[in-house]
Every structure is written in C-alpha cells, then in structure tokens.
Scaffold this motif. Structure first.
Motif, PDB file in Angstrom:
ATOM      1  N   VAL A 224       0.846  -1.203   0.000  1.00 54.19           N
ATOM      2  CA  VAL A 224       0.000   0.000   0.000  1.00 54.19           C
ATOM      3  C   VAL A 224       0.881   1.253   0.000  1.00 54.19           C
ATOM      4  CG1 VAL A 224      -1.777   1.278   1.250  1.00 54.19           C
ATOM      5  CG2 VAL A 224      -1.887  -1.223   1.133  1.00 54.19           C
ATOM      6  N   ILE A 225       1.935   1.230   0.843  1.00 56.86           N
ATOM      7  CA  ILE A 225       2.865   2.372   0.886  1.00 56.86           C
ATOM      8  C   ILE A 225       3.478   2.590  -0.503  1.00 56.86           C
ATOM      9  CG2 ILE A 225       5.092   3.176   1.826  1.00 56.86           C
ATOM     10  CD1 ILE A 225       4.298   1.643   4.436  1.00 56.86           C
ATOM     11  N   ALA A 226       3.796   1.472  -1.180  1.00 58.43           N
ATOM     12  CA  ALA A 226       4.448   1.561  -2.496  1.00 58.43           C
ATOM     13  C   ALA A 226       3.597   2.301  -3.519  1.00 58.43           C
ATOM     14  CB  ALA A 226       4.767   0.152  -3.002  1.00 58.43           C
ATOM     15  N   LEU A 227       2.261   2.261  -3.346  1.00 61.67           N
ATOM     16  CA  LEU A 227       1.389   2.996  -4.273  1.00 61.67           C
ATOM     17  C   LEU A 227       1.678   4.494  -4.218  1.00 61.67           C
ATOM     18  CD1 LEU A 227      -1.996   1.253  -3.430  1.00 61.67           C
ATOM     19  CD2 LEU A 227      -0.833   1.134  -5.635  1.00 61.67           C
ATOM     20  N   GLY A 228       2.016   4.982  -3.026  1.00 59.86           N
ATOM     21  CA  GLY A 228       2.200   6.423  -2.852  1.00 59.86           C
ATOM     22  C   GLY A 228       3.613   6.909  -3.086  1.00 59.86           C
ATOM     23  N   LEU A 229       4.596   6.016  -2.943  1.00 62.80           N
ATOM     24  CA  LEU A 229       5.996   6.460  -2.979  1.00 62.80           C
ATOM     25  C   LEU A 229       6.427   7.187  -4.253  1.00 62.80           C
ATOM     26  CD1 LEU A 229       7.971   3.660  -1.138  1.00 62.80           C
ATOM     27  CD2 LEU A 229       7.640   6.018  -0.422  1.00 62.80           C
TER      28      LEU A 229
ATOM     29  N   GLN B  57       9.110   3.116  -5.816  1.00 64.65           N
ATOM     30  CA  GLN B  57       8.726   1.746  -5.550  1.00 64.65           C
ATOM     31  C   GLN B  57       7.737   1.147  -6.548  1.00 64.65           C
ATOM     32  OE1 GLN B  57      10.991   0.387  -3.470  1.00 64.65           O
ATOM     33  NE2 GLN B  57       9.471  -0.330  -2.085  1.00 64.65           N
ATOM     34  N   SER B  58       8.071   1.102  -7.823  1.00 69.75           N
ATOM     35  CA  SER B  58       7.226   0.427  -8.797  1.00 69.75           C
ATOM     36  C   SER B  58       7.570  -1.064  -8.748  1.00 69.75           C
ATOM     37  CB  SER B  58       7.526   0.989 -10.188  1.00 69.75           C
ATOM     38  OG  SER B  58       7.068   0.114 -11.175  1.00 69.75           O
ATOM     39  N   PRO B  59       6.627  -1.945  -9.080  1.00 67.53           N
ATOM     40  CA  PRO B  59       6.995  -3.367  -9.166  1.00 67.53           C
ATOM     41  C   PRO B  59       7.752  -3.681 -10.461  1.00 67.53           C
ATOM     42  CG  PRO B  59       4.680  -3.081  -9.722  1.00 67.53           C
ATOM     43  CD  PRO B  59       5.190  -1.719  -9.330  1.00 67.53           C
ATOM     44  N   VAL B  60       7.917  -2.642 -11.330  1.00 70.20           N
ATOM     45  CA  VAL B  60       8.579  -2.851 -12.622  1.00 70.20           C
ATOM     46  C   VAL B  60       9.997  -2.275 -12.577  1.00 70.20           C
ATOM     47  CG1 VAL B  60       8.479  -2.411 -15.106  1.00 70.20           C
ATOM     48  CG2 VAL B  60       6.353  -2.714 -13.812  1.00 70.20           C
ATOM     49  N   LEU B  61      10.978  -3.089 -12.960  1.00 71.24           N
ATOM     50  CA  LEU B  61      12.370  -2.637 -13.033  1.00 71.24           C
ATOM     51  C   LEU B  61      12.759  -2.445 -14.493  1.00 71.24           C
ATOM     52  CD1 LEU B  61      14.047  -5.063 -10.452  1.00 71.24           C
ATOM     53  CD2 LEU B  61      13.473  -2.650 -10.106  1.00 71.24           C
ATOM     54  N   ARG B  62      13.583  -1.406 -14.729  1.00 73.57           N
ATOM     55  CA  ARG B  62      14.178  -1.220 -16.067  1.00 73.57           C
ATOM     56  C   ARG B  62      15.629  -1.677 -15.956  1.00 73.57           C
ATOM     57  NH1 ARG B  62      16.656   3.410 -19.106  1.00 73.57           N
ATOM     58  NH2 ARG B  62      16.969   4.239 -17.047  1.00 73.57           N
TER      59      ARG B  62
ATOM     60  N   LEU C 230      12.404  -4.719 -19.434  1.00 71.52           N
ATOM     61  CA  LEU C 230      11.472  -4.319 -18.369  1.00 71.52           C
ATOM     62  C   LEU C 230      10.993  -5.601 -17.719  1.00 71.52           C
ATOM     63  CD1 LEU C 230       9.472  -1.608 -20.323  1.00 71.52           C
ATOM     64  CD2 LEU C 230      11.002  -1.182 -18.393  1.00 71.52           C
ATOM     65  N   LEU C 231      11.035  -5.647 -16.389  1.00 68.16           N
ATOM     66  CA  LEU C 231      10.700  -6.875 -15.670  1.00 68.16           C
ATOM     67  C   LEU C 231       9.747  -6.527 -14.536  1.00 68.16           C
ATOM     68  CD1 LEU C 231      13.126  -9.696 -14.712  1.00 68.16           C
ATOM     69  CD2 LEU C 231      11.859  -8.579 -12.873  1.00 68.16           C
ATOM     70  N   GLN C 232       8.624  -7.233 -14.477  1.00 67.38           N
ATOM     71  CA  GLN C 232       7.602  -6.906 -13.477  1.00 67.38           C
ATOM     72  C   GLN C 232       7.462  -8.010 -12.442  1.00 67.38           C
ATOM     73  OE1 GLN C 232       3.798  -5.837 -15.114  1.00 67.38           O
ATOM     74  NE2 GLN C 232       2.727  -6.036 -13.165  1.00 67.38           N
ATOM     75  N   TYR C 233       7.567  -7.608 -11.167  1.00 68.37           N
ATOM     76  CA  TYR C 233       7.306  -8.527 -10.056  1.00 68.37           C
ATOM     77  C   TYR C 233       5.842  -8.412  -9.631  1.00 68.37           C
ATOM     78  CZ  TYR C 233      12.250  -9.490  -9.045  1.00 68.37           C
ATOM     79  OH  TYR C 233      13.553  -9.920  -9.097  1.00 68.37           O
ATOM     80  N   GLY C 234       5.400  -9.370  -8.825  1.00 59.05           N
ATOM     81  CA  GLY C 234       4.065  -9.284  -8.246  1.00 59.05           C
ATOM     82  C   GLY C 234       4.016  -8.262  -7.134  1.00 59.05           C
ATOM     83  N   ASP C 235       5.170  -7.962  -6.542  1.00 61.11           N
ATOM     84  CA  ASP C 235       5.211  -7.119  -5.345  1.00 61.11           C
ATOM     85  C   ASP C 235       6.361  -6.115  -5.469  1.00 61.11           C
ATOM     86  OD1 ASP C 235       5.621  -6.105  -2.770  1.00 61.11           O
ATOM     87  OD2 ASP C 235       4.975  -7.966  -1.811  1.00 61.11           O
ATOM     88  N   PRO C 236       6.095  -4.819  -5.263  1.00 63.87           N
ATOM     89  CA  PRO C 236       7.170  -3.810  -5.353  1.00 63.87           C
ATOM     90  C   PRO C 236       8.331  -4.089  -4.392  1.00 63.87           C
ATOM     91  CG  PRO C 236       5.021  -2.747  -5.109  1.00 63.87           C
ATOM     92  CD  PRO C 236       4.791  -4.205  -4.908  1.00 63.87           C
ATOM     93  N   VAL C 237       8.045  -4.781  -3.277  1.00 63.11           N
ATOM     94  CA  VAL C 237       9.125  -5.081  -2.316  1.00 63.11           C
ATOM     95  C   VAL C 237      10.179  -5.970  -2.973  1.00 63.11           C
ATOM     96  CG1 VAL C 237       9.661  -6.155  -0.107  1.00 63.11           C
ATOM     97  CG2 VAL C 237       7.556  -4.857  -0.364  1.00 63.11           C
ATOM     98  N   ASN C 238       9.722  -6.940  -3.797  1.00 67.79           N
ATOM     99  CA  ASN C 238      10.673  -7.806  -4.501  1.00 67.79           C
ATOM    100  C   ASN C 238      11.535  -6.988  -5.458  1.00 67.79           C
ATOM    101  OD1 ASN C 238       7.949 -10.081  -4.787  1.00 67.79           O
ATOM    102  ND2 ASN C 238       9.537 -10.157  -3.255  1.00 67.79           N
ATOM    103  N   ALA C 239      10.895  -6.021  -6.125  1.00 69.14           N
ATOM    104  CA  ALA C 239      11.641  -5.163  -7.058  1.00 69.14           C
ATOM    105  C   ALA C 239      12.712  -4.386  -6.302  1.00 69.14           C
ATOM    106  CB  ALA C 239      10.684  -4.211  -7.768  1.00 69.14           C
ATOM    107  N   GLN C 240      12.335  -3.858  -5.132  1.00 63.64           N
ATOM    108  CA  GLN C 240      13.278  -3.097  -4.304  1.00 63.64           C
ATOM    109  C   GLN C 240      14.460  -3.976  -3.900  1.00 63.64           C
ATOM    110  OE1 GLN C 240      13.437  -0.056  -3.414  1.00 63.64           O
ATOM    111  NE2 GLN C 240      14.401   0.167  -1.448  1.00 63.64           N
TER     112      GLN C 240
END
Length: 531
Positions: free
Chosen positions: A75-80, A177-182, A222-232
């Motif tokens: 939820v926090i990641a939505l706002g970051l 904090q996007s779940p997507v990494l470049r 571009l790689l997308q995780y299910g959870d922004p925490v994993n991306a971080q």
C-alpha cells in the motif's frame, strides 16, 4: 523485509512524534472520529460510512477493495512515486486503508494519476479517493507493524535519494517503488536471454512479465514482479553486478510504468501468468507442456561455487544461449540453434556477402541462403548457438539497406547447399573456409570487442600512408556523412563516427576487408566509444 524493518525501526528516530500519539483519526467529521484501531489492525465496529469520491482534496487518501493478503509495504508503495508517505492505517477487516502523504499536492498528483491508470495490487483493481480526514493520527503501540514498515521504506528511500541527488517529495511521478524494473546490460560480450534474466531475478520473488528490446544500441529489459518489495530487494542486490565474470553488467532502475502489457510469449517478451498467449509473427503458440513449465523452469546455469557474483560461471556463457532454446523450442539441440531466419530484407540490394559481413561481426558465418521464392528472407548458419543468439539479440530491429530487419531462430538445423551442377543464381554461399572469420582463434581479442551496432566504428590495420582525409573520403562514399574522426596514437587504429547507426552498418558492410594497399585490409567493427 522483516530483518530490514526491525533494524531500521530501532535506528531511525521519527521526526514527527505527534503523528504517533492518539488512537483516533483527527477529523472535522464527528461520525468518523470515533474509529479505534485494534491491536491486530482490524477496525472496530464503530467505523461508519465510506469517504465520498468527490471529496475536497486532502493529503490523506482512502483506498478500497484491497486484496485480503495485501501488506502495508504494497500500500505504501502505491504512494511512494508521488512523494513522501508519512503515515498509514490498514483496516484489514474491511479491505481498506488510509494513506497519508507529506503534502496535499503529492496526494492530488497521485489521485489524478490513478484516475487515468487503474491501480492494481496482486492483479486486482483497487480504488483510491480523497479522505474526509485532513491528517492521520494512529496509536503507535497498536499500529506498530505499519509504522515499522513505513520507517524502513522511508529509510531505504532516503538513502537511495541522497545518492542520486533527487528529492523524494517531487510532485511529479518519479520512479520509486514500482513493481517494474528497467534493466540495462553493459559490456554484453555474451548473449543475455530472457530466460537468463528470469532465472536471476526469480531469486527475489515471482517474476510476472518480462519485455526485452534494444534502445540506444543497448540491450534493455522491463521486468515486473508481483510485489514492489521484490523489485526493491532485487535492485538493491543486483544493481552493478556482473552476470558473467567481468562482463554483462546489470544497471537497474525503477520504471515509471506500474504494469507491463505483454502481447506475445516468445524470445523477446513473456507473460508468465498467461501461458496461452500467441508467439506472434505467425509462429505457433507455445507447446502447452512447455508453457506449464514456465513458472517452474530451472536452468542449467545455476552452478554452485561459480566464479561470478550471480552464480553463473564463464563456462555457462554458451549455455545461456542454449537456455533460450530450451523454452518454447522443442527439439533444439543442446548447443542452441545455429540457424537464423532473417526477414524484411531489401531484396534489390542484399547479397550473401553483405549478410556474411554484417552477421560476421557477432560470429563466424558458415553458410548464407537467400530464399529463392522469397528473396526478402534469408537463412544464416552460424558456428554455434551462442553466436546465433548474439547476432539475433544485436541485429533484430536494425536497419539494413533502408529496411528494418527481423532476426529470429530458424527451425532448420543446417543450411542446405544446392545440389551439384544446379544453378541457384548465387543465392546460396558456403563461407565455411573463409579467411575472414573473426572468432576462429580461441581466446581471440575479438571476443572482448563485441558491441551492438553504433554510429561510431572502430577501424584497424590502417597502413602508415593512409591519412585521415583518405579515410573520411572513403567512408563518405558509402552514402553517409562522417561526423567525427580520431586516430589512436600509433595511427594503425582509429574511431570514425557516421551520422546514424544505419549509415555505420552500411559503411561496415561496404568497407570491412577493403584493400587499402601495402597488403593492408581494413578491419571495421562497431565501437562502444563516442568521439
């Protein structure tokens, strides 16, 4: 995440202690101010109405329809991306949350953005609106987990920001904090396939989607995780690491995108949540058994005790190419497919020799066949699967003779030569014994100098009598414009820059092995340098 959370919660002093006092939401609305948060984060039955969509802007946002298992971090990641998040309150029993941002401006940007792009958590749409509350007051003891997560994320974000020199509270959408990494890969001496990326990044969580492409002459993904925490976590662990020893360096950032739209499952893009997608270009969709293996797939690259930081030894470089063939290509030999299909060629201009020269930058071309009934397509056989993978990753989508060429792996295992005495108008050529192969010698320096097509060319084997003007004139005659030139100290080598990548490709095709006299044949390759 828990390990980080506890450390940070102890080590970081909250700047605004007043946020942590009191157990109710401060609000002009008396009916809402009686909300009490219980220790497990569930809301008390006293919670009455929901906020209205068309409320006045507030830095507190009300988030509804959250999936049951969703965490504070998500939820926090939505706002970051929009600014600093200063408080959070989860109402787990109601699948709702309140999120407080540092400024009203940041909250307005966030609401505007998500009204255009529906936000999703765990593949489920959620709803965000202004709250009636102007600030969020939560009891620190009852809301401890949420506060610890908030502090941890803020601490990580603050450290990241101070390094990059940007401010966290920019009101524009800044990638955080996007779940997507470049992902950009530097020094790509060996091919890096979609499957290699999947294997490496899966160590940090479920990878949902990957798209690969070439931009600014660099292989990117571009790689997308299910959870922004994993991306971080993946970014913190992998940024700056080498995939293979001393090459293929990962450069990782958060993407501005929050969701990837994958249309095809093939060697360029994949959606692991949708094995039913077609492969595009009229190719058959993936075999169902292979599709099912997507999520479970384990590659032969994870060798314990390997030399390189990511657990992939140098010896596995060739296997990397084979791994690409392993998924979605039944019957591909262990060495990877050596034959490429090149289409959308300029049939008026293309010759087996021109294809040999261009594809020869990335491997030793054995045979070339321009198809008799379809002269805008050709089959090219490389010496091994590693070279075909390398040529495909660098040349697919480049312009040759004014047309954007498509390079894919062919289903053929070899290129057949025409039968004895049969004239095929010179469309098939055997280069097996060519003296111009760049990679015949094991350990040749040429292996270290493989770069994507670029406007800057590296010239070598220049005889002493040949001047800068001679070379500028020679290269201008290929139909392009020479923008810059620089001799190396010994004058045997030089860098020469054309005005576009397409012009440089043309010049390389025309002038590699050009006889400059005094028994010197000019060698031309792409350079990673600029002048």
């Amino acid at each position: 995440m828990d390990g980080i959370v506890t450390d940070v919660a102890v080590g970081v002093k909250r700047g605004s202690d007043e946020l942590l006092s009191g157990s109710v939401l401060n609000s002009p609305n008396s009916n809402m101010s009686s909300l009490v948060v219980t220790a497990n984060g569930n809301d008390n039955k006293k919670f009455k109405g929901e906020d209205k969509m068309d409320g006045a802007p507030s830095r507190v946002l009300h988030i509804r329809k959250l999936p049951g298992e969703v965490t504070e971090t998500e939820v926090i990641a939505l706002g970051l991306p929009f600014g600093k998040v200063t408080n959070i309150l989860m109402l787990k029993g109601k699948n709702q949350a309140f999120l407080e941002l540092a400024t009203e401006e940041a909250a307005i940007t966030m609401v505007n953005y998500y009204s255009a792009v529906t936000p999703h958590l765990r593949n489920q749409p959620i709803y965000i609106q202004y709250s009636n509350h102007k600030e969020l007051k939560t009891d620190n003891t009852l809301n401890q987990r949420a506060q610890a997560v908030l502090q941890a994320v803020t601490a990580v974000q603050t450290t990241n920001t101070s390094i990059s020199g940007t401010t966290v509270s920019e009101s524009a959408v800044t990638p955080a904090q996007s779940p997507v990494l470049r992902i950009i890969i530097d020094n790509m001496y060996y091919p890096v396939t979609l499957d290699v990326l999947h294997q490496i990044f899966s160590k940090f969580g479920a990878v949902l989607k990957i798209i690969t492409f070439t931009k600014n002459n660099q292989f990117q993904a571009l790689l997308q995780y299910g959870d922004p925490v994993n991306a971080q976590q993946a970014k913190l662990a992998l940024d700056g690491q080498n995939i293979y020893n001393a090459c293929c360096t990962l450069r990782i950032d958060f993407s501005k995108l929050v969701n990837l739209n994958v249309k095809y499952n093939n060697d360029k893009s994949r959606d692991y949540t949708r094995p039913d997608l077609p492969s595009g270009d009229g190719q058959p969709a993936l075999d169902p058994a292979i599709a099912a293996a997507f999520a479970k797939e384990t590659s032969l690259l994870a060798v314990p005790g390997a030399l390189s930081p990511l657990g992939i030894p140098n010896a596995a470089a060739a296997a990397a190419a084979a791994a690409a063939g392993r998924v979605g290509m039944p019957g591909v030999s262990a060495g990877g497919n050596t034959v490429l299909l090149v289409s959308n060629l300029n049939e008026e201009m293309v010759t087996p020799q021109s294809l040999f020269t261009l594809f020869g930058v990335y491997g030793d071309v054995q045979r070339v066949k321009i198809l008799y009934n379809k002269k805008d397509s050709a089959l090219i056989q490389m010496a091994d699967g590693n070279q075909s993978q390398l040529a495909m990753s660098h040349l697919n989508g480049q312009k040759m003779y004014g047309k954007i060429i498509r390079v894919t792996l062919s289903k053929h295992q070899t290129v057949q030569l025409p039968r004895e005495g049969l004239d095929d108008q010179g469309l098939t050529k055997d280069f097996g014994n060519s003296p111009l192969h760049r990679f015949k010698k094991p350990g040749s320096k040429n292996f270290q100098n493989i770069f994507p097509p670029s406007a800057t060319l590296h010239l070598s084997n220049i005889p002493p009598s040949v001047s800068e003007d001679d070379l500028r004139t020679l290269f201008a005659n290929t139909g392009g414009t020479v923008k810059a030139f620089k001799f190396f100290q010994d004058h045997k080598m030089a860098l020469l820059q054309m005005s576009t990548v397409e012009e440089a490709i043309q010049a390389l095709i025309d002038l590699h092995n050009y006889n400059l006299g005094e028994n010197h044949h000019l060698r031309v390759s792409f350079s990673k340098s600029t002048i």
